[in-house]
Design an enzyme around this catalytic site. Structure first.
Site, PDB file in Angstrom:
ATOM      1  N   ARG A 352       0.879  -1.174   0.000  1.00 17.08           N
ATOM      2  CA  ARG A 352       0.000   0.000   0.000  1.00 17.08           C
ATOM      3  C   ARG A 352       0.918   1.226   0.000  1.00 17.08           C
ATOM      4  O   ARG A 352       1.334   1.726   1.033  1.00 17.08           O
ATOM      5  CB  ARG A 352      -0.913   0.016   1.221  1.00 17.08           C
ATOM      6  CG  ARG A 352      -2.112   0.947   0.967  1.00 17.08           C
ATOM      7  CD  ARG A 352      -2.734   1.441   2.236  1.00 17.08           C
ATOM      8  NE  ARG A 352      -3.661   0.501   2.809  1.00 17.08           N
ATOM      9  CZ  ARG A 352      -4.568   0.869   3.721  1.00 17.08           C
ATOM     10  NH1 ARG A 352      -4.673   2.099   4.115  1.00 17.08           N
ATOM     11  NH2 ARG A 352      -5.375  -0.024   4.233  1.00 17.08           N
ATOM     12  N   ASP A 359      -7.168   7.611   6.876  1.00 16.84           N
ATOM     13  CA  ASP A 359      -6.273   6.999   7.855  1.00 16.84           C
ATOM     14  C   ASP A 359      -5.294   8.036   8.386  1.00 16.84           C
ATOM     15  O   ASP A 359      -5.125   8.198   9.593  1.00 16.84           O
ATOM     16  CB  ASP A 359      -5.481   5.837   7.234  1.00 16.84           C
ATOM     17  CG  ASP A 359      -6.383   4.652   6.878  1.00 16.84           C
ATOM     18  OD1 ASP A 359      -7.572   4.685   7.239  1.00 16.84           O
ATOM     19  OD2 ASP A 359      -5.897   3.704   6.224  1.00 16.84           O
ATOM     20  N   ASP A 492     -14.947   0.487   5.118  1.00 11.41           N
ATOM     21  CA  ASP A 492     -14.591   0.106   3.747  1.00 11.41           C
ATOM     22  C   ASP A 492     -15.493  -0.979   3.173  1.00 11.41           C
ATOM     23  O   ASP A 492     -15.581  -1.148   1.963  1.00 11.41           O
ATOM     24  CB  ASP A 492     -13.156  -0.443   3.730  1.00 11.41           C
ATOM     25  CG  ASP A 492     -12.141   0.673   3.616  1.00 11.41           C
ATOM     26  OD1 ASP A 492     -12.464   1.693   3.015  1.00 11.41           O
ATOM     27  OD2 ASP A 492     -11.027   0.486   4.133  1.00 11.41           O
ATOM     28  N   GLU A 636     -14.828  -6.403  10.194  1.00 12.68           N
ATOM     29  CA  GLU A 636     -16.032  -5.555  10.114  1.00 12.68           C
ATOM     30  C   GLU A 636     -17.321  -6.363  10.245  1.00 12.68           C
ATOM     31  O   GLU A 636     -18.397  -5.794  10.286  1.00 12.68           O
ATOM     32  CB  GLU A 636     -16.054  -4.783   8.782  1.00 12.68           C
ATOM     33  CG  GLU A 636     -15.135  -3.554   8.735  1.00 12.68           C
ATOM     34  CD  GLU A 636     -13.790  -3.846   8.106  1.00 12.68           C
ATOM     35  OE1 GLU A 636     -13.356  -5.028   8.122  1.00 12.68           O
ATOM     36  OE2 GLU A 636     -13.158  -2.905   7.583  1.00 12.68           O
ATOM     37  N   GLN A 689      -5.710  -4.113  14.617  1.00 11.40           N
ATOM     38  CA  GLN A 689      -6.869  -3.655  13.860  1.00 11.40           C
ATOM     39  C   GLN A 689      -8.174  -4.171  14.468  1.00 11.40           C
ATOM     40  O   GLN A 689      -9.164  -3.476  14.508  1.00 11.40           O
ATOM     41  CB  GLN A 689      -6.742  -4.123  12.412  1.00 11.40           C
ATOM     42  CG  GLN A 689      -7.814  -3.592  11.495  1.00 11.40           C
ATOM     43  CD  GLN A 689      -7.886  -4.391  10.212  1.00 11.40           C
ATOM     44  OE1 GLN A 689      -8.218  -5.577  10.207  1.00 11.40           O
ATOM     45  NE2 GLN A 689      -7.531  -3.750   9.111  1.00 11.40           N
ATOM     46  N   THR A 708      -2.530   0.838  12.712  1.00 14.51           N
ATOM     47  CA  THR A 708      -3.980   0.889  12.762  1.00 14.51           C
ATOM     48  C   THR A 708      -4.442   2.220  13.343  1.00 14.51           C
ATOM     49  O   THR A 708      -3.767   2.789  14.219  1.00 14.51           O
ATOM     50  CB  THR A 708      -4.537  -0.273  13.633  1.00 14.51           C
ATOM     51  OG1 THR A 708      -5.848   0.091  14.081  1.00 14.51           O
ATOM     52  CG2 THR A 708      -3.683  -0.547  14.857  1.00 14.51           C
ATOM     53  N   GLY A 709      -5.582   2.653  12.845  1.00 14.83           N
ATOM     54  CA  GLY A 709      -6.172   3.892  13.349  1.00 14.83           C
ATOM     55  C   GLY A 709      -6.533   3.813  14.824  1.00 14.83           C
ATOM     56  O   GLY A 709      -6.821   4.823  15.461  1.00 14.83           O
TER      57      GLY A 709
HETATM   58  C1  GLC Z   1      -9.100  -0.297   7.780  1.00 13.69           C
HETATM   59  C2  GLC Z   1      -8.789   0.833   6.833  1.00 13.69           C
HETATM   60  C3  GLC Z   1      -9.551   2.078   7.201  1.00 13.69           C
HETATM   61  C4  GLC Z   1     -11.012   1.774   7.367  1.00 13.69           C
HETATM   62  C5  GLC Z   1     -11.223   0.632   8.328  1.00 13.69           C
HETATM   63  C6  GLC Z   1     -12.676   0.216   8.460  1.00 13.69           C
HETATM   64  O1  GLC Z   1      -8.588  -0.016   9.030  1.00 13.69           O
HETATM   65  O2  GLC Z   1      -7.409   1.141   6.826  1.00 13.69           O
HETATM   66  O3  GLC Z   1      -9.379   3.068   6.225  1.00 13.69           O
HETATM   67  O4  GLC Z   1     -11.649   2.940   7.802  1.00 13.69           O
HETATM   68  O5  GLC Z   1     -10.486  -0.481   7.916  1.00 13.69           O
HETATM   69  O6  GLC Z   1     -13.161  -0.402   7.314  1.00 13.69           O
END
Ligand code: GLC
Length: 800
Positions: A352, A359, A492, A636, A689, A708-709
């Protein structure tokens, strides 16, 4: 089970057992020269890009796992026994082999002992340098003289491009050769190409030894390891001498052997150096280490740099695990994600090759309170990656050329980046990030700073950039007057359809309008204030009419009109983000706040955190619910998506629920799993994550370490939410939201160069509410502390 502990004083995580459930990593270096290292010295290095500048190999997701790495083998010339300075790759029996790994701030140090030989290995990249140092010290703790050979070893890539190196073997195996020149292996790639034509970095590499004489070498991986052998028993090591072979085609490496003799009690030292430089430059680098004590100076510099940043906020609360994360590890992880984005880890191979817009804009938030000047630079950069229509570039290339970029409207951008269109949320993340920066720094003039767009050299003010972001959303509303889902929003995997509508984005937009209004008021932009007020009203109506369901907000409306996340549905009936964001955005009224937060607690909360939605998708899904592809309770699809934990902690803190905010924090705090590491598997000092949630057979197992965010959202929830540090343009207010049981806590904060020593007293044992503030002994009428009231050093006492 526990594999290590937090050494708060030294800001280290110390791994006392090397057989961790997964490789536990650390980051060394900078974006210019990056290195990842595990608790067994596995890992890789690269110049500028994990994908295009790879200099050492790493076999992702392979068995034997976590190989290769930066290895130092040792062999006793008398007993003929051999081992390594880190437990792996030789992997001696742990009854006899002792090893401690100290992951620190941008360095990793190992202390190992085997058969009365003590080894101390220190890996780092010197500050602002683009090569790496392995400082190795070996001590004879035996009563007799020991004849030891030490072998430094590294496996080079053949091509700087990671993919080419791994898969295009018919080509890349035939472009490399190694040479032995004065205590070092030099690797040449595409040697016959005109030097000036080579263009990129990394086509000459070196691996050198300083401090001891090289007795033998090997530049050819396969002759070093031998047929049908592995890194646990290379033939050169077993034989006790490197075969002085060199690579010509196939697989290059650097192996340098030095034979030493150690009297009882004697220590010998040496330094291995590695980088992407030609022989001449390598000579200069090696010369600088002639006096090995340079390494001590360099480590001091590194620590001063990092600890200096981290010390801008230090806390001491009754919860050690909270302290460890805020004071060191969560903060350090924030810097790493800020710097590396999602470029390179043991999971991300580096492909990437750029910054995800959302992000990075979110990552910035995690370091603002520690390094506003670093944040500013990146905010400018991200604003220059906003398209003049107001949207963000979904992927900002590492080679971003502001003013001259294509956009998702151009076929070339799409084919180059693989991102087919705009996302609904990207530019909306700018609002809280810019506001946070201005409040921390006091630099309100930033709002007038002129910055270009991604696709045009036209410069407009930051204020105008923000207005364009609003315009982008307003021009893309769906049938219910809510922001359209476009390609996706933050999630996403959730495709509501181009004209489907996202509640999450609606809250982001609501929040953005509220933030922007403050600047419109400052700038006396009357007309725009009127516009904002009108839009806030309209948005409020549409959200309340279409998205509120008794005790929860729905997740969105698909383009066919169907609701996503309705109570009446058999799957994915309740979603986390619309609830937390209803509160964060300032949208939810008191009643809604209570109801929707209680819903989260009742339906989504688990022992390891809060699920992203529940029940997971399985039989009642739709085409746009891409998360259905994941196993239920994963990522997710009903997993505990770690980034979202920060938002629910923050929402609870904003709502005044200190006990619940802290409970949520503890549930997702990696340090809380330190003694259950076999369940979490991932490093207990970093967020990942996601964590598998309650229906998974591996509930509590965490994945996708480091980048990770989560780092930034959890940090923000701790700093803004729990600790309640609220700077503003002209001062600062502190309004903690903590567990009732706490008697109080202290913090030291550097605020624009002024030192704040803060003591919070909670004798009343409440969750939130400050009744009195003493600033340097003076009772403040107002809880707000004006910047002009501050001395160089300040004692602040808060009574809750
Ligand atoms: C991953 C992606 C991020 C997104 C998240 C939720 O962490 O990097 O951009 O918001 O997944 O789908």
């Amino acid at each position: 089970m526990n594999y290590g502990y937090f050494d708060e004083e030294n800001k280290e995580y110390v791994i006392t057992r090397p057989d961790t459930p997964a490789p536990w990593a650390n980051y060394l270096g900078s974006p210019e020269y990056g290195a990842i290292i595990s608790n067994n010295a596995g890992g890789y290095s690269f110049v500028k890009s994990g994908a295009n500048g790879r200099i050492i190999r790493y076999r992702f997701n392979a068995i034997a796992s976590d190989q290769p790495g930066r290895y130092i083998y040792l062999r006793d010339r008398d007993s003929k026994e051999y081992w390594s300075a880190t437990w792996q790759p030789v992997g001696k029996n742990l009854d006899k082999y002792k090893s401690e790994c100290h992951h620190g701030t941008a360095y990793t140090r190992f202390e190992s002992t085997y058969d009365n030989i003590k080894m101390d290995t220190l890996y780092y990249v010197p500050l602002n340098k683009t090569y790496e140092v392995w400082k190795f010290k070996v001590t004879n703790e035996d009563k007799k003289v020991r004849n030891i050979s030490a072998f430094g070893y590294v496996e080079f890539t053949t091509d700087s491009n990671y993919e080419q190196d791994s898969v295009n073997l018919q080509y890349t195996q035939f472009i490399t050769r190694t040479e032995y020149i004065e205590n070092k292996i030099v690797q040449h790639i595409n040697e016959n190409v005109d030097k000036n034509d080579k263009g990129s970095n990394g086509l000459e590499r070196f691996f050198g030894l300083v401090g001891q004489e090289v007795t033998a070498y090997n530049g050819d991986r396969d002759s070093f390891v031998g047929s049908y052998r592995s890194y646990s028993n290379p033939i050169d090591i077993e034989n006790g001498h490197c075969s002085n072979s060199l690579n010509y085609n196939e697989n290059p490496c650097g192996a340098l052997q030095t034979d030493i003799t150690l009297q009882p009690g004697e220590t010998k030292e040496m330094v291995f150096l590695l980088g992407a430089y030609d022989n001449e430059k390598a000579n200069n680098i090696m010369k600088a280490y002639k006096d090995l004590s340079v390494t001590e100076k360099e480590i001091k510099e590194l620590k001063n740099f990092w600890h200096g940043k981290l010390n801008n906020l230090q806390i001491n609360t009754p919860d050690k695990n909270f302290n460890n994360m805020v004071n060191t590890w969560n903060s350090y992880q924030c810097f790493i994600t800020f710097i590396w984005s999602r470029a390179a880890s043991f999971i991300y191979c580096g492909l990437r090759n750029g910054y995800g817009y959302r992000d990075t804009v979110q990552d910035i938030q995690g370091i603002i309170h520690l390094a506003p000047e670093m944040a500013l630079e990146k905010i400018r950069f991200m604003l220059s990656a906003q398209v003049d229509n107001g949207g963000g570039l979904p992927l900002v290339k590492f080679t971003h050329n502001a003013g001259h970029e294509n956009t998702p409207d151009d076929a070339q951008y799409v084919s180059e980046t693989g991102h087919p269109s705009y996302r609904a949320d990207d530019a909306l993340w700018l609002f809280p990030t810019v506001e946070k920066y201005i409040n921390e720094s006091g630099n309100i003039d930033f709002i007038n700073e002129q910055i270009v767009f991604a696709n045009t050299e036209e410069k407009v003010s930051v204020y105008e950039h923000l207005k364009r972001a609003i315009k982008f959303s307003m021009e893309r509303l769906g049938a219910h007057n809510l922001p359209a889902g476009l390609h996706a929003d933050w999630n996403d995997c959730l495709r509501l359809g181009k004209l489907g509508e996202s509640t999450f984005v609606a809250f982001q937009l609501y929040y953005a309008l509220r933030i922007l209004k403050k600047y419109s008021v400052r700038l006396k932009d009357e007309e725009y204030i009127g516009y904002i007020d009108e839009k806030l009203k309209e948005l409020k109506e549409s959200i309340n009419t279409n998205c509120w369901e008794e005790d929860q907000f729905v997740r969105g409306i698909r383009d066919n009109g169907e609701i996503v996340g309705s109570k009446t549905q058999p799957e994915a009936a309740t979603w986390l983000n619309p609830q937390s964001w209803a509160v964060i955005s300032g949208f939810a009224d008191e009643r809604q706040t209570k109801l929707c937060l209680d819903t989260v607690y009742k339906i989504l909360n688990t022992a390891h955190g809060t699920m992203i939605c529940y029940p997971p998708y399985k039989d009642h899904t739709f085409d746009g619910a891409l998360m259905t592809l994941f196993n239920p309770y994963t990522k997710e699809n009903g997993g505990i998506f770690s980034q979202t934990q920060g938002w629910i902690i923050l929402a609870e803190a904003l709502a005044g629920n200190g006990d619940r905010a802290f409970k949520y924090f503890q549930e997702c705090n990696p340090a809380e799993m330190n003694d259950k590491a076999e369940i979490r598997k991932m490093e207990p000092y970093v967020h990942g994550q996601f964590v598998e949630s309650k229906g998974s057979p591996f509930e509590g197992r965490a994945h996708v370490h480091w980048l990770t965010g989560t780092a930034s959202t959890v940090m923000v929830s701790c700093v803004d939410g729990i600790l309640g540090i609220k700077p503003s343009v002209d001062g600062i207010e502190i309004e903690p939201c903590i567990p009732k049981s706490w008697d109080g806590f202290t913090m030291q904060k550097n605020f624009r160069g002024k030192q704040l020593n803060i003591t919070v007293k909670n004798n009343s044992h409440i969750e939130k509410g400050v009744k009195k503030v003493l600033l340097n002994g003076q009772d403040l009428v107002d809880k707000h502390i004006g910047f002009e009231q501050l001395k160089e050093e300040n004692e602040i006492i808060l009574y809750m």
